[in-house]
Structures are given as structure tokens and as C-alpha cells.
Scaffold this motif. Structure first.
Motif, PDB file in Angstrom:
ATOM      1  N   ASN A  71       0.880  -1.154  -0.043  1.00 45.38           N
ATOM      2  CA  ASN A  71       0.055   0.169  -0.020  1.00 45.38           C
ATOM      3  C   ASN A  71       0.930   1.302   0.032  1.00 45.38           C
ATOM      4  O   ASN A  71       0.478   2.181  -0.717  1.00 45.38           O
ATOM      5  N   GLN A  72       1.974   1.342   0.981  1.00 46.19           N
ATOM      6  CA  GLN A  72       2.767   2.552   0.926  1.00 46.19           C
ATOM      7  C   GLN A  72       3.546   2.575  -0.443  1.00 46.19           C
ATOM      8  O   GLN A  72       3.789   3.684  -1.009  1.00 46.19           O
ATOM      9  N   CYS A  73       3.782   1.528  -0.857  1.00 46.78           N
ATOM     10  CA  CYS A  73       4.530   1.461  -2.266  1.00 46.78           C
ATOM     11  C   CYS A  73       3.673   2.191  -3.346  1.00 46.78           C
ATOM     12  O   CYS A  73       4.306   3.168  -4.030  1.00 46.78           O
ATOM     13  N   LEU A  74       2.371   1.710  -3.384  1.00 49.61           N
ATOM     14  CA  LEU A  74       1.471   2.087  -4.442  1.00 49.61           C
ATOM     15  C   LEU A  74       1.234   3.803  -4.199  1.00 49.61           C
ATOM     16  O   LEU A  74       1.246   4.595  -5.231  1.00 49.61           O
ATOM     17  N   ASN A  75       1.172   4.124  -3.073  1.00 51.55           N
ATOM     18  CA  ASN A  75       0.761   5.560  -2.680  1.00 51.55           C
ATOM     19  C   ASN A  75       2.032   6.310  -3.162  1.00 51.55           C
ATOM     20  O   ASN A  75       1.812   7.450  -3.867  1.00 51.55           O
ATOM     21  N   ASN A  76       3.251   5.866  -2.952  1.00 47.66           N
ATOM     22  CA  ASN A  76       4.426   6.752  -3.308  1.00 47.66           C
ATOM     23  C   ASN A  76       4.542   6.738  -4.911  1.00 47.66           C
ATOM     24  O   ASN A  76       4.959   7.767  -5.563  1.00 47.66           O
TER      25      ASN A  76
END
Length: 815
Positions: A780-785
Motif C-alpha cells: 500500500n505504501q509503495c503504491l501511494n508513493n
């Protein structure tokens, strides 16, 4: 061996106006021998002015009233440069663009239309919406219609809120726009049905006046509306405006526009549906509050024309003679609104641009062939059919006027649709006479290897031989490299480059720091797009992606280019555009071009050999996938089918624009983001398609993957072209991987969209995205970034599982 024909001259067309659209169509039917034609335009489609008011009124879709310039250029075998022209170098014969190197020409033609006169009224530039450029105006209009539609559902607190529009400019454009806007907004907001065909006009006015929640104010500084029309038409249009409830403000000069706070409807207390409000101030003291203000004033020309030194009239339009040729520069032609005929002054109307298309083509052809030009005399009177926004129109011819009636609108509609059919139903040329919709097994080209169209030129007396290795001359190469060196801000200035292009030798020499590994990659393409600058950028992005996918930092690159046979100056221009594009991408990646090889051949080809450095502990490989991880894809798929469709003129220009934008996006930042979130395996998705590259990863990692077919992103238009059976010829080869995939029944599903999405797995990509496996807790954090970094279509498409029993490496699901 059959040789390509020699290019001897460059004809550059600036703008995709009505006249140039006709010129392009005629070029497709009758190419000019020895000429390379280039179209430079800001957009891939161009509006037809005759149907724009009908589009605003809701009678035509965007596609019905716009000419697809990319498709038209493909038909005419014309180079298509999408960019904004900002100047002319008339001495050196170059067109100055905003986002690319200057474009050289031998003969130039300008058809860029006009824009509203410079908005000098305080506050107008900030708060008013100009009617031109049309594309920007339509964006604002579509947004307003969406806002009104969303604000008016049943039980909405904003239901029935007052909407106030101001239109500054009481010429024919402003009047027709006011009626069109009123008709469309009434159809959106009013619960009453629109007037049926054949109903009496008095009923129409009673019906329309029931919409008390829409105010349209029309401002005109003169004593009357539409000063260029006869008195009957002026009075009739004014009468209809009044009957429609449109408030006319004559002899009112707008002197200021200021932002104000929206006020509730005084009758109902409802809040305005549009959150912003402005006040129009007139010299008389009149003040009118409006939610949106549209500026439809006298036409003007861009400042860069007069600044270039070409002869213009008092308003900045190019002065041309009877042959549509500049009176000051014989190698420049102009037509449409941007041109003013010195001997035949005429109003700025689309009818003249349409009529000028054929004589412009003839005189461009005659100028290129060294023949005498033919005079063109525009008609004095012309028929105007003015739409009233309700399926009716008024006819104006000289001192004659009639209407408004439904049959006049139907006549106008028939005329306009017939004109547009000339560009939507392009004739098949002899070499394209076979069926256009070719299925995958019959396709003769791939996204990597599309044929480059060539004009049927006469065989030159001195064609280069192959005994010299077909190399581009050293003088051409030196001039191009010197020019690119001047253009580039990062040119071979790194200390680790021992021998590069600054001091060429038999090979380049680069120092490799201790403790690092060097990775090498090479790719090479035949041109897939008829713009060498963009082709150079796409190729460089594609070639560098292998470096990024392995976690390495690129160090240097070698180029290999094949330039189509042409005169030396034309070869130089193509090579300059090509290498400028590549060097721009390489410079952004801080990767110098240190050498290469150039040759001449039948078609444009380009490739790069790139190397990079990586610490052994940071190296990403295909074989690093671990069970429990998730798969992230950073770009949408579909370049293969879209460019195959473009070759068949089955792709919309906007689809190709979006595909090009995707291919121009570097994977460098995405790779760094994936590594920062624990990626253990990575590859770039290119010629083998998603399925092929994913299979390489699972095989190397000895794991399996559950792939969510529904989650895989597709470029706009890709599903539509796949549904038509349009695929790259490499698709058939890529499909061999299918026997490693379970749930193949999806490919035979009754749903056509699911079948097309399955085909998307095998679509070969050019400059595609990255496919990586990362820990599930990081997803999730990777996609947000990634989204924040501009990779808007990045998504999770599956998960990595253990390879157990006899299951296939890849299993599909639709979640």
C-alpha cells in the motif's frame, strides 16, 4: 535490392486548421514527389467550427465535430509533431517550438486559426474563459456541464440553484454560443421535455421561460448585435434571444472583472451550484454577478508572427497575395483565419478556410515543383446558417434572411456531416485496398517493426551505394553532434569518461569503480511513430529500462542509427531530431552518449547500447520472487495493439497521445521506489508481453503466481482495439506461453471485454512499465508513493505463491 526514394525538400505545415486538413487529405490522394511533409500542431484533433455550437448545444459528440489529425497524417504519410510553435526564424528557415528542437523547412504553410483579442480588461485574463483555443474552452464547458449535472440529482440540497453565465462579445460567435449554452443547460436542468419537432414557436418560448434558474447575460459594446450581418438577421436573432430569456446588454463596455462571493438564490435560499462567482463591471456603472464568464471578442493573431518579421496587417494576421503566399516571404504560405488577403479582405469565417484548402494545396505543389502559382479569388457573399440551440437555424445570405426553422437546421446538419465524412471515411489507397480490419494471424507488422511509409518519388540520379557501408557523411555527423553539444546541459563532462565524443577514437573508454558490477543491454527498433524526436526519446527510455529493472545506475550509451536516404541537409535534419530526443532522455538520466554508428537505409531505425553499475548486494534479478509477496505493475498495457490499430487508421489520435505519454515516462524513479520498498525481483515489460516476462520470473524463481486479470491496467483504447481483433503480429508468438497458464476458459468467455483483457496479457510493449515483487506489507505504501511520483496507473495485479503439485506457474482469476 529495392531502395527508398530520396527526400529533397521539406514542407512544414503549422496548425491543423480547416485548410490544412484539406491539404492533408489531398496529399494522401496525390503525394508530391520528393517532398517530406511535417505537420506541427498542439493537439491530435482539430474542431470543425461549423459544428461547435451544435456540440455546445448537445447535438454532437466530441468525435463527431473534431477531425482526427493523427489519423489524417497517417493517411497522408506525413510526419506528425505534436507541439506548440512559439516563433519563426525566417532567415535560417526554422520553426521554433516549445518542447523540441527547431524544425527546418524549405516551404512553410501556416493555418493556426485565431484567438480572441488580447484580454486587457483588468481581471479578465484571470477569471474569464476565452472561446479560443477551442480545446481549453471545451474543457471548461464540459466541467460546467458535469458540475450542473452532479448538482441537480433528486433531493440534492443544490437542486434548482441559480446558475448565472456571462458572455462578453455580441458578434455572431457570442450570439450563437449564448443560444447553444441556453439550450443545452436547459435540457440538463429543466424537468420539462424539450420542444418536439413541429411544435409552434410560441409554445417553445413559453416552455423555455419556465426555467427561471438559469441566467445568461450577453454584453455588446456596440449599438447592435452581429454588426457584420444584415439588419433583418440582427433583429431576428435579438428577438429570439429575448424570447429565450437571455439578457442582452447593448452599449455596455466591460471594464473590469473581479472575484466575489457567491450569494444564495434570493427566491428559494438555495446555494449556487457553482462555487465561484465574479462580478462584471461596465463603464456605465452596470454590475452583473456571474458564475462563469466566457470571452468571445474580436479575433487576433499570436505575437510571435509579427515578431518574426513577416508582413502582417494591423491586427497581426499574415498578409498574403492572391496565391495565399506571404507578400514579404515567398517561401511562406498562409490560409484560414490567420491569413489576410491583401486584395480581398474578408471576415474571419470558417467558410473561407474551407474554400482555401484546395487552392492552397495546388499552389504549395506548384511552388515545390517550380511552377507559376494560380490566383484565388474568394467569394463576396456566403451562406451562414446560425443555430439557435433548439434544433432550428436562421439563414443569412447578403441582405437576405430567413428562419428560424427546423428544416434549416437539418440542412445545416447535412452539410456539416458531409464535410466531416471526408475525413472520417478516408479513401483506401491502392496499397491499402485490402480489408482494413486484419485479424492477428494476417497482420504483417509488429509494434517493433512497422513499415515506414515512403512517397512514390522518382529514382534520383545519384543514390548512395552500399560499398561505403552506407554511412552518413562525417561532415553531417560532426555538425549534428556539435549542435546537440550546444543544446545539451550534460555533455560528456564526467570524470569517468576517459574517451568519448569529445575526443573520438575507435571505441569509447569508461572507468569502472572498484567493487561494482557492470550491466550491459542493447535494443534497436524500426520507427513506430512518424516523429524522429519522439521516436528517439521513446527508444532511449526503452533501452534504459533494462538498466533500471536490475537496480543499476546507467553510466553511458552508444547509439546506432539508420537514416532514410535523402539529400545531405535532410539527412542532417532527421539525425538532429532523432539524437536530440535520445540525448534529452539520456541527459535526464545523467547518462552521456559517448559514441555510436550511423548509416543510411530504407527506413528510420534507432537503438542504444547502454551500460550501468550496481553493487552486487543491490542487483535485482528475475529470479528473486518469494512466496507471500505481491506483484506491482507500474504502467498500463496496450501499446502493441494501439500502434497496430494506428497503422490501419483504427486508433483515435487521443489514444495514441496517451500511449506516447506512457512510453515517454522513464522507469528510473519507479525502480528506486520499488527498491526502497523491498523489491526482490524486477523486470521491464516489453516485447514478450506481461505473460511472457512474468513467466520468465516465476520460472527463474521456482514459484507460482495468482494473477488478477481484472486488476491489470489498460491504456485507453486498447480494449476496444483488441475487441476488434487488432493485435501485433508478435502476439501470435507470445501466445505460446498460454499453455503455462490455467483458467484458459477466460479466453473463451462469452464476455468480449474479458476475452480482450486476456489478450492484453500477450500484447508486446514498447517502453513498458516495471513488474516487481515486493513484501505484501509494503504494497500500500509503495503504491501511494508511486502514484505521488506520477505513475498513476500503478497497481497490484497478483500475489506470489508456492509452486506445489502439478499446478501451472500462472493461474488467472477475476476478482
Amino acid at each position: 535490392m529495392q531502395r527508398s526514394q530520396l527526400v529533397t525538400k521539406d514542407l512544414v505545415l503549422i496548425g491543423g486548421g480547416h485548410s490544412h486538413a484539406i491539404v492533408l487529405r489531398m496529399l494522401g490522394m496525390k503525394p508530391i514527389p520528393g517532398i517530406r511533409v511535417t505537420l506541427i500542431t498542439e493537439a491530435s484533433d482539430t474542431p470543425y467550427s461549423g459544428m461547435l455550437p451544435g456540440h455546445v448545444a448537445g447535438f454532437y459528440t466530441h468525435e463527431e465535430c473534431h477531425i482526427d489529425l493523427r489519423c489524417l497524417a497517417q493517411f497522408a504519410q506525413v510526419q506528425f509533431y505534436r507541439d506548440r510553435v512559439i516563433g519563426l526564424d525566417l532567415v535560417n528557415k526554422k520553426v521554433i517550438c516549445a518542447n523540441r528542437p527547431p524544425v527546418a523547412y524549405d516551404l512553410l504553410s501556416v493555418d493556426i486559426g485565431s484567438t480572441p483579442a488580447q484580454i486587457s480588461v483588468p481581471g479578465a485574463a484571470e477569471y474569464a474563459i476565452p472561446a479560443k483555443p477551442v480545446s481549453q474552452f471545451l474543457q471548461h464547458w464540459d466541467e460546467l456541464c458535469r458540475d450542473v449535472t452532479v448538482a441537480d440529482p433528486p433531493n440534492s440540497p443544490c437542486k434548482g440553484g441559480l446558475l448565472r453565465l456571462g458572455i462578453v462579445g455580441g458578434g455572431a460567435g457570442g450570439v450563437e454560443l449564448a443560444m447553444a449554452m441556453q439550450g443545452h443547460l436547459q435540457s440538463i436542468r429543466s424537468p420539462q421535455p424539450r420542444l418536439k419537432r413541429g411544435a409552434k414557436s410560441s409554445l417553445l418560448f413559453r416552455e423555455e421561460r419556465k426555467d427561471r434558474d438559469l441566467e445568461i447575460h450577453l454584453f455588446q459594446r456596440g449599438d447592435e448585435l452581429m454588426p457584420n450581418y444584415n439588419s433583418w438577421v440582427r433583429h431576428r436573432c435579438q428577438e429570439i434571444l429575448i424570447q429565450k430569456g437571455i439578457q442582452i446588454h447593448l452599449r455596455e463596455t466591460v471594464c473590469k472583472i473581479k472575484k466575489s462571493f457567491p450569494t444564495p438564490d434570493s427566491r428559494t435560499g438555495a446555494q449556487p451550484c457553482v462555487p465561484t462567482s465574479h462580478t462584471i463591471n461596465c463603464e456605465s456603472g452596470l454590475q452583473v454577478e456571474c458564475d462563469r464568464i466566457f470571452w468571445v471578442t474580436q479575433a487576433s493573431a499570436p505575437d510571435w508572427l509579427e515578431a518574426a518579421g513577416i508582413a502582417t496587417d494591423e491586427r497581426g494576421f499574415i498578409l498574403v497575395n492572391n496565391a495565399l503566399q506571404s507578400i514579404s516571404h515567398p517561401d511562406v504560405f498562409a490560409a484560414g483565419d490567420i491569413a489576410s488577403m491583401a486584395n480581398y479582405p474578408r471576415p474571419k469565417a470558417g467558410v473561407f478556410a474551407v474554400r482555401q484548402g484546395k487552392p492552397l494545396f495546388k499552389n504549395l505543389r506548384r511552388a515545390i515543383l517550380g511552377q507559376s502559382l494560380q490566383p484565388y479569388k474568394p467569394q463576396k457573399q456566403y451562406l451562414s446558417l446560425i443555430g439557435t440551440g433548439d434544433g432550428k437555424a436562421i439563414a443569412a445570405w447578403g441582405n437576405f434572411g430567413f428562419g428560424a426553422t427546423g428544416w434549416l437546421w437539418r440542412w445545416k446538419d447535412a452539410i456539416d456531416r458531409k464535410f466531416m465524412q471526408r475525413f472520417s471515411n478516408l479513401p483506401q489507397m491502392a496499397e491499402k485496398s485490402q480489408k482494413s480490419k486484419v485479424k492477428s494471424q494476417n497482420l504483417k507488422s509488429t509494434i517493433q517493426n512497422p513499415p515506414t511509409p515512403t512517397l512514390p518519388l522518382p529514382t534520383p540520379s545519384k543514390m548512395p551505394c552500399a560499398g561505403c557501408g552506407s554511412k552518413v557523411s562525417s561532415t553531417v555527423l560532426e555538425r549534428v553532434l556539435n549542435q546537440i553539444k550546444q543544446d545539451s546541459t550534460n555533455w560528456c563532462d564526467r570524470q569517468d569518461i576517459i574517451i568519448g565524443l569529445d575526443a573520438p577514437d575507435d571505441a569509447a573508454v569508461v572507468e569502472v569503480p572498484g567493487g561494482l558490477w557492470m550491466v550491459h543491454t542493447i535494443d534497436h527498433f524500426r520507427s513506430l511513430i512518424n516523429d524522429p524526436y519522439i521516436f528517439g526519446k521513446i527508444t532511449a527510455n526503452h533501452c534504459l529500462s533494462d538498466i533500471f529493472a536490475m537496480g543499476a545506475t546507467p553510466q553511458s550509451a552508444l547509439a546506432i542509427a539508420t537514416i532514410p536516404y535523402a539529400l545531405e541537409s535532410k539527412t542532417e535534419e532527421t539525425l538532429y531530431q532523432l539524437l536530440s530526443g535520445a540525448v534529452k532522455v539520456l541527459s535526464d538520466a545523467q547518462t552521456p552518449l559517448v559514441g555510436g554508428h550511423t548509416t543510411e537505409g530504407a527506413e528510420l531505425e534507432f537503438g542504444l547500447s547502454c551500460n550501468g553499475l550496481v553493487h552486487p548486494d543491490k542487483l535485482l534479478r528475475k529470479g528473486g520472487m518469494l512466496a507471500g509477496q505481491v506483484l506491482i505493475l507500474t504502467k498500463a498495457l496496450g501499446t502493441g495493439t494501439l500502434f497496430a490499430a494506428e497503422m490501419q487508421r483504427e486508433a483515435k489520435g487521443d489514444w495514441i497521445d496517451r500511449a506516447v505519454t506512457s512510453m515517454l515516462q522513464s522507469n528510473q524513479v519507479a525502480a528506486a521506489c520499488l527498491m526502497a520498498h523491498g523489491a526482490t525481483a524486477c523486470t521491464d515489460v516489453t516485447g514478450f508481453g506481461l505473460a511472457g516476462h512474468l513467466y520468465e520470473m516465476v520460472r527463474a524463481s521456482q514459484v507460482a503466481v495468482d494473477l488478477n486479470l481484472a486488476a491489470i491496467p489498460a491504456l485507453e483504447g486498447a480494449i476496444a482495439t483488441l475487441q476488434k481483433g487488432i493485435v501485433s503480429s508478435l502476439q501470435a508468438e507470445n501466445l505460446r506461453i498460454a499453455h503455462f497458464i490455467t483458467d484458459l476458459n477466460i479466453a473463451r468467455a462469452e464476455s468480449v471485454s474479458q476475452s480482450a483483457r486476456y489478450s492484453l496479457l500477450f500484447d508486446p510493449q514498447t517502453s513498458g512499465g516495471l513488474l516487481a515483487s515486493i513484501p505484501a506489507e509494503q504494497a500500500n505504501q509503495c503504491l501511494n508513493n508511486l502514484h505521488g511520483l506520477g505513475y498513476a496507473q500503478s497497481c497490484t495485479i497478483g500475489k506470489v505463491v508456492d509452486l506445489e503439485g502439478d499446478r501451472q506457474p500462472i493461474a488467472l482469476s477475476i476478482l
